[in-house]
Design an enzyme around this catalytic site. Structure first.
Site, PDB file in Angstrom:
ATOM      1  N   SER A  45       0.849  -1.186   0.000  1.00  0.00           N
ATOM      2  CA  SER A  45       0.000   0.000   0.000  1.00  0.00           C
ATOM      3  C   SER A  45       0.883   1.233   0.000  1.00  0.00           C
ATOM      4  O   SER A  45       2.005   1.210   0.527  1.00  0.00           O
ATOM      5  CB  SER A  45      -0.896   0.016   1.245  1.00  0.00           C
ATOM      6  OG  SER A  45      -1.527   1.269   1.401  1.00  0.00           O
ATOM      7  N   TYR A  92      -1.981  -0.411  10.186  1.00  0.00           N
ATOM      8  CA  TYR A  92      -2.044  -0.826   8.789  1.00  0.00           C
ATOM      9  C   TYR A  92      -0.776  -0.442   8.041  1.00  0.00           C
ATOM     10  O   TYR A  92      -0.166  -1.269   7.340  1.00  0.00           O
ATOM     11  CB  TYR A  92      -3.261  -0.194   8.116  1.00  0.00           C
ATOM     12  CG  TYR A  92      -3.432  -0.604   6.672  1.00  0.00           C
ATOM     13  CD1 TYR A  92      -3.909  -1.867   6.350  1.00  0.00           C
ATOM     14  CD2 TYR A  92      -3.131   0.272   5.633  1.00  0.00           C
ATOM     15  CE1 TYR A  92      -4.068  -2.254   5.030  1.00  0.00           C
ATOM     16  CE2 TYR A  92      -3.291  -0.099   4.310  1.00  0.00           C
ATOM     17  CZ  TYR A  92      -3.759  -1.367   4.015  1.00  0.00           C
ATOM     18  OH  TYR A  92      -3.911  -1.750   2.706  1.00  0.00           O
TER      19      TYR A  92
END
Length: 252
Positions: free
Chosen positions: A146, A159
């Site tokens: 990501s 995350y």
């Protein structure tokens, strides 16, 4: 120059929905034999049935496994080897994105779940599927990372940290297995429209981020398909150990 993945065996984890489902269907449409791996075999089988409905549909296989469960991953790899005898590419897509939450307000159970889903899962699938690739002469491992792995905002420690670990895992596997024919890439999209994303991201956040993206829109799973097919092909043989970004360099 043609991107040719026809006949290649490609394992896609977390393939029952979202990015994983889109990649499974798109790669199959290009002729790959796709292993649809998901926590629920019935949902994986539904994607296989979608593949079987494609024109000139290649073979597809539904596999059930929780990628954070070592015994389940080992069994899944054995099942694929028994069915098809090879793996040419592994796409580590399975993962979880929790709602944004400050560090001081985050329960450790959330961090543990993120690490199990995003890091341990990718570690285990690499551990058990890479040997199948090596026995076949090599292969590709794509880790869905990501943009948050290098540029996270407030509330994204769990995350973003997990995806930073995925980047390191991809690079270390490159260093350890490149001489065995394994090529790795950490593919880092920005905010992408999936069912899981829409469950936890506010409309205001979506609008703010989309304003900075090409065309004023968020990424769609289909935006990753062409690049993924290329990375699974022999044309990408000299690309390994890197992080590839699929978004503009902004905070989001």
């Amino acid at each position: 120059m043609k991107i040719d993945i026809a006949g290649k065996v490609i394992v896609v984890t977390g393939a029952a929905q979202g990015i994983g489902r889109t990649l499974a269907l798109g790669l199959a449409a290009d002729g790959a034999r796709v292993v649809v791996l998901a926590r629920d075999r019935k949902r994986a089988q539904l994607v296989v049935e979608e593949i079987e409905a494609l024109p000139d549909a290649p073979a597809a296989l539904a596999i059930e496994a929780d990628v954070s469960d070592e015994a389940a991953v080992a069994e899944a790899a054995a099942e694929v080897e028994s069915a098809w005898g090879q793996v040419d590419a592994l796409i580590n897509n399975a993962g979880w994105m929790p709602p944004r939450n400050p560090v001081l307000e985050t329960d450790v159970s959330v961090l543990e779940r993120v690490l199990h889903s995003n890091v341990i899962g990718s570690f285990l699938t690499t551990k058990y599927f890479a040997p199948l690739m090596i026995r076949g002469g090599g292969g590709r491992i794509i880790y869905l990372s990501s943009a948050a792995s290098v540029q996270s905002g407030p509330g994204m420690a769990a995350y973003g940290g997990s995806k930073a670990a995925v980047n390191i895992l991809s690079n270390v596997v490159h260093q350890e297995l490149a001489n065995d024919g394994i090529r790795t890439i950490a593919l880092a999209p920005g905010l992408t429209v999936t069912p899981g994303m829409r469950e936890i991201v506010t409309d205001a956040h979506v609008e703010r981020v989309a304003a900075h993206y090409p065309g004023g829109r968020l990424g769609q799973p289909e935006d990753l398909l062409g690049l993924t097919a290329f990375l699974c092909s022999d044309l990408a043989d000299h690309i390994s150990g890197s992080v590839m970004f699929v978004r503009p360099p902004i905070n989001g």
